[in-house]
Design a protein around this motif. Structure first.
Motif, PDB file in Angstrom:
ATOM      1  N   ASN A   1       0.822  -1.206   0.000  1.00 54.43           N
ATOM      2  CA  ASN A   1       0.000   0.000   0.000  1.00 54.43           C
ATOM      3  C   ASN A   1       0.861   1.263   0.000  1.00 54.43           C
ATOM      4  O   ASN A   1       0.380   2.336   0.334  1.00 54.43           O
ATOM      5  N   ILE A   2       2.134   1.158  -0.390  1.00 54.00           N
ATOM      6  CA  ILE A   2       3.039   2.304  -0.322  1.00 54.00           C
ATOM      7  C   ILE A   2       2.557   3.452  -1.201  1.00 54.00           C
ATOM      8  O   ILE A   2       2.708   4.621  -0.831  1.00 54.00           O
TER       9      ILE A   2
ATOM     10  N   THR B   1      -0.175   5.223   0.687  1.00 55.11           N
ATOM     11  CA  THR B   1       0.420   5.872   1.856  1.00 55.11           C
ATOM     12  C   THR B   1       1.130   7.161   1.455  1.00 55.11           C
ATOM     13  O   THR B   1       0.940   8.207   2.076  1.00 55.11           O
TER      14      THR B   1
ATOM     15  N   SER C   1      -1.346   9.861   0.405  1.00 48.51           N
ATOM     16  CA  SER C   1      -2.029  10.465   1.555  1.00 48.51           C
ATOM     17  C   SER C   1      -1.127  11.451   2.297  1.00 48.51           C
ATOM     18  O   SER C   1      -1.618  12.339   2.993  1.00 48.51           O
ATOM     19  N   GLU C   2       0.173  11.305   2.129  1.00 49.40           N
ATOM     20  CA  GLU C   2       1.131  12.225   2.740  1.00 49.40           C
ATOM     21  C   GLU C   2       1.469  13.403   1.829  1.00 49.40           C
ATOM     22  O   GLU C   2       2.305  14.235   2.161  1.00 49.40           O
TER      23      GLU C   2
END
Length: 139
Positions: free
Chosen positions: A56-57, A60, A63-64
């Motif tokens: 899920n990198i 992730t 989202s950052e």
């Protein structure tokens, strides 16, 4: 602007661009000033276990606030997964993280979809450099 770079540490402790996205030690995430392109913040994000394209990198990092991933090399599956999360990928970076970033900012690095030059071993991946990838523009 936030940029992520798959990273490993060389024998001298220098952070260098990892030539294999899915097996990097960690990701260097750089926040740049939108106008000056000066690095404001450098963070290190742990790489997921196993293959990056099956983790899920991408979600992730998106989202950052990561919008661009600069890499040494990566397969088309990872490129597609990142694009689905709104992250543009540029392959062909090499050297230290900061040198690679500067080369890209200077316009000296363009996406190189046909640069796979290493053995994938028995991890179930193949080198698809004989296929012509279809890169999708970001919306």
């Amino acid at each position: 602007m936030k940029i992520a770079i798959p990273t490993k540490t060389d024998d001298n402790g220098v952070h260098i661009v990892d030539s294999h996205f899915g097996h990097c030690e960690f990701f260097t995430v750089l926040t740049l000033d939108d106008e000056t392109k000066e690095v404001l913040v450098e963070e290190h994000v742990a790489a997921p276990e196993g293959c990056g394209c099956k983790s899920n990198i991408a979600a992730t990092m998106a989202s950052e606030g990561v919008t661009t991933l600069l890499a040494g090399n990566m397969g088309q599956g990872a490129v597609n997964k990142l694009a689905e999360s709104g992250i543009q990928t540029i392959r062909g970076l090499e050297g230290s993280v900061r040198e690679g970033l500067q080369a890209w900012l200077d316009g000296k690095v363009q996406d190189q979809p046909d640069i796979c030059d290493h053995d994938h071993g028995d991890d179930g991946h193949g080198c698809h450099h004989h296929e012509i990838p279809t890169l999708k523009p970001l919306s």
